[in-house]
Design an enzyme around this catalytic site. Structure first.
Site, PDB file in Angstrom:
ATOM      1  N   GLY A 163     -52.791 -18.889 -16.462  1.00  0.00           N
ATOM      2  CA  GLY A 163     -54.084 -19.336 -15.946  1.00  0.00           C
ATOM      3  C   GLY A 163     -54.445 -18.534 -14.713  1.00  0.00           C
ATOM      4  O   GLY A 163     -55.034 -19.044 -13.755  1.00  0.00           O
TER       5      GLY A 163
ATOM      6  N   GLY B 182     -58.153 -18.336 -13.202  1.00  0.00           N
ATOM      7  CA  GLY B 182     -58.839 -19.558 -12.792  1.00  0.00           C
ATOM      8  C   GLY B 182     -58.846 -19.718 -11.286  1.00  0.00           C
ATOM      9  O   GLY B 182     -58.217 -18.946 -10.552  1.00  0.00           O
TER      10      GLY B 182
ATOM     11  N   MET C  57     -57.429 -21.983  -9.372  1.00  0.00           N
ATOM     12  CA  MET C  57     -56.103 -22.205  -8.815  1.00  0.00           C
ATOM     13  C   MET C  57     -55.205 -21.000  -9.035  1.00  0.00           C
ATOM     14  O   MET C  57     -54.396 -20.658  -8.162  1.00  0.00           O
ATOM     15  CB  MET C  57     -55.469 -23.453  -9.436  1.00  0.00           C
ATOM     16  CG  MET C  57     -55.873 -24.745  -8.758  1.00  0.00           C
ATOM     17  SD  MET C  57     -55.510 -24.764  -6.979  1.00  0.00           S
ATOM     18  CE  MET C  57     -53.764 -24.442  -6.991  1.00  0.00           C
TER      19      MET C  57
ATOM     20  N   GLY D 145     -49.433 -27.682 -13.449  1.00  0.00           N
ATOM     21  CA  GLY D 145     -50.528 -28.247 -12.671  1.00  0.00           C
ATOM     22  C   GLY D 145     -51.754 -28.527 -13.502  1.00  0.00           C
ATOM     23  O   GLY D 145     -52.772 -28.977 -12.972  1.00  0.00           O
ATOM     24  N   THR D 146     -51.689 -28.283 -14.808  1.00  0.00           N
ATOM     25  CA  THR D 146     -52.817 -28.553 -15.689  1.00  0.00           C
ATOM     26  C   THR D 146     -53.029 -30.058 -15.800  1.00  0.00           C
ATOM     27  O   THR D 146     -52.076 -30.813 -16.015  1.00  0.00           O
ATOM     28  CB  THR D 146     -52.565 -27.947 -17.076  1.00  0.00           C
ATOM     29  OG1 THR D 146     -52.453 -26.531 -16.948  1.00  0.00           O
ATOM     30  CG2 THR D 146     -53.691 -28.272 -18.035  1.00  0.00           C
TER      31      THR D 146
ATOM     32  N   ASN E 289     -51.659 -33.321  -8.594  1.00  0.00           N
ATOM     33  CA  ASN E 289     -52.213 -32.731  -7.379  1.00  0.00           C
ATOM     34  C   ASN E 289     -51.049 -32.199  -6.536  1.00  0.00           C
ATOM     35  O   ASN E 289     -50.081 -32.924  -6.309  1.00  0.00           O
ATOM     36  CB  ASN E 289     -53.008 -33.787  -6.597  1.00  0.00           C
ATOM     37  CG  ASN E 289     -53.803 -33.203  -5.457  1.00  0.00           C
ATOM     38  OD1 ASN E 289     -53.241 -32.620  -4.532  1.00  0.00           O
ATOM     39  ND2 ASN E 289     -55.121 -33.366  -5.503  1.00  0.00           N
ATOM     40  N   TYR E 290     -51.163 -30.951  -6.079  1.00  0.00           N
ATOM     41  CA  TYR E 290     -50.065 -30.322  -5.342  1.00  0.00           C
ATOM     42  C   TYR E 290     -50.304 -30.297  -3.833  1.00  0.00           C
ATOM     43  O   TYR E 290     -49.795 -29.432  -3.139  1.00  0.00           O
ATOM     44  CB  TYR E 290     -49.815 -28.915  -5.891  1.00  0.00           C
ATOM     45  CG  TYR E 290     -49.012 -28.955  -7.166  1.00  0.00           C
ATOM     46  CD1 TYR E 290     -47.638 -28.814  -7.149  1.00  0.00           C
ATOM     47  CD2 TYR E 290     -49.621 -29.222  -8.372  1.00  0.00           C
ATOM     48  CE1 TYR E 290     -46.889 -28.901  -8.318  1.00  0.00           C
ATOM     49  CE2 TYR E 290     -48.896 -29.315  -9.551  1.00  0.00           C
ATOM     50  CZ  TYR E 290     -47.525 -29.149  -9.513  1.00  0.00           C
ATOM     51  OH  TYR E 290     -46.791 -29.255 -10.664  1.00  0.00           O
TER      52      TYR E 290
ATOM     53  N   HIS F 145     -65.709 -33.711  -7.251  1.00  0.00           N
ATOM     54  CA  HIS F 145     -65.245 -32.350  -7.491  1.00  0.00           C
ATOM     55  C   HIS F 145     -66.426 -31.424  -7.750  1.00  0.00           C
ATOM     56  O   HIS F 145     -67.542 -31.869  -8.003  1.00  0.00           O
ATOM     57  CB  HIS F 145     -64.280 -32.283  -8.684  1.00  0.00           C
ATOM     58  CG  HIS F 145     -62.891 -32.709  -8.342  1.00  0.00           C
ATOM     59  ND1 HIS F 145     -62.475 -34.028  -8.442  1.00  0.00           N
ATOM     60  CD2 HIS F 145     -61.816 -32.019  -7.886  1.00  0.00           C
ATOM     61  CE1 HIS F 145     -61.214 -34.124  -8.075  1.00  0.00           C
ATOM     62  NE2 HIS F 145     -60.783 -32.926  -7.726  1.00  0.00           N
TER      63      HIS F 145
ATOM     64  N   LYS G 259     -65.669 -28.376 -12.823  1.00  0.00           N
ATOM     65  CA  LYS G 259     -64.477 -29.094 -13.290  1.00  0.00           C
ATOM     66  C   LYS G 259     -64.742 -29.685 -14.673  1.00  0.00           C
ATOM     67  O   LYS G 259     -65.779 -30.321 -14.900  1.00  0.00           O
ATOM     68  CB  LYS G 259     -64.081 -30.187 -12.307  1.00  0.00           C
ATOM     69  CG  LYS G 259     -62.746 -30.847 -12.646  1.00  0.00           C
ATOM     70  CD  LYS G 259     -62.246 -31.709 -11.501  1.00  0.00           C
ATOM     71  CE  LYS G 259     -60.926 -32.386 -11.842  1.00  0.00           C
ATOM     72  NZ  LYS G 259     -59.844 -31.418 -12.120  1.00  0.00           N
TER      73      LYS G 259
END
Length: 263
Positions: free
Chosen positions: A3, A6, A8, A93-94, A119-120, A150, A154
């Site tokens: 990813g 993207g 992130m 994290g998806t 969520n990180y 958001h 998103k």
């Protein structure tokens, strides 16, 4: 990095330069993506490093220590299969995963170390902790509602963070979210039931992320809010999780584990 193009993915690649003992080994995007062949560092606003984004995840895992995945649920099965085949730990994290996909992730964690968090952010991890304690302290007389904001791009709704927050509240209340969760109200829906947990999504502009838990009592209410204004907070913690997970035995971990927080 799966990813890689993207929001992130680019943020994570951007912070890797500042991470000790971490280096981008390969960058992967879906076949046919416009970014194929591009230098992922350039996409992240950095100087070119000679890498090119590819589409072959199994090939990219050769020699990699860990996979960081921030992509789409449609790719989850292939990510799990590639990690299993290469025996490579995973930081997932998806968001928006189905129950079956979450079960598949749990099965992978019986063989390999996996970090899975909606969520990180360190702050959101604290939000989950505070939400649980506040819900327990205030008891069933207080009604819980959750809002999340958001950016307009998103694609999943409600956010994975909002859903995890709702799960935390439901667990603290001793109710099943599948029965108590409410995701929209319109028309003559009747009075609110005591166990309802409302979760509502707002979309617009370039909002990075905002989550609020409201606990409503008679004559008072508590609001617990986390606002993210910079996507790199998630990127730094995802890289931290990647460095942590490679030293762990098989298991399914989250950010509480990464941060060493006792629950």
């Amino acid at each position: 990095m799966h990813g890689a193009a993207g929001r992130m993915g680019r943020a994570i690649i951007g912070v890797l330069d500042d991470a000790p003992q971490a280096e981008l080994h390969a960058a992967v995007e879906y076949a046919g993506a416009p970014c194929q062949g591009s230098d992922p560092h350039v996409l992240a606003g950095k100087a070119a490093r000679g890498l090119a984004i590819g589409a072959d995840l199994p090939a990219a895992l050769q020699g990699a220590s860990v996979v960081i995945d921030f992509s789409l649920p449609t790719a989850t099965e292939s990510v799990i299969a590639a990690c299993r085949a290469a025996r490579t730990p995973l930081v997932m994290g998806t968001t928006g995963l189905s129950p079956a996909q979450r079960a598949a992730l749990g099965a992978l964690a019986q063989e390999l170390p996996v970090v899975f968090a909606p969520n990180y952010s360190q702050g959101v991890t604290a939000l989950f902790h505070l939400a649980k304690r506040a819900t327990e302290l205030l008891g069933p007389e207080f009604q819980a509602e959750i809002t999340e904001f958001h950016h307009r791009h998103k694609v999943d709704s409600p956010s994975g963070t909002a859903m995890r927050l709702a799960e935390v509240v439901a667990e603290a209340k001793g109710v099943a979210l599948g029965e108590a969760g409410v995701y929209g109200r319109e028309g003559q829906v009747g009075a609110r039931t005591p166990d309802e947990i409302g979760v509502f999504a707002l979309r617009g502009g370039d909002v990075v992320g905002e989550h609020t838990l409201y606990l409503f009592g008679e004559g008072e209410r508590i609001e617990i809010t986390h606002r993210a204004t910079d996507r790199t907070i998630f990127a730094r913690c995802a890289v931290r999780a990647a460095g942590w997970v490679v030293q762990q035995p098989p298991g399914l971990y989250d950010m509480f584990d990464v941060m060493g927080v006792t629950r």
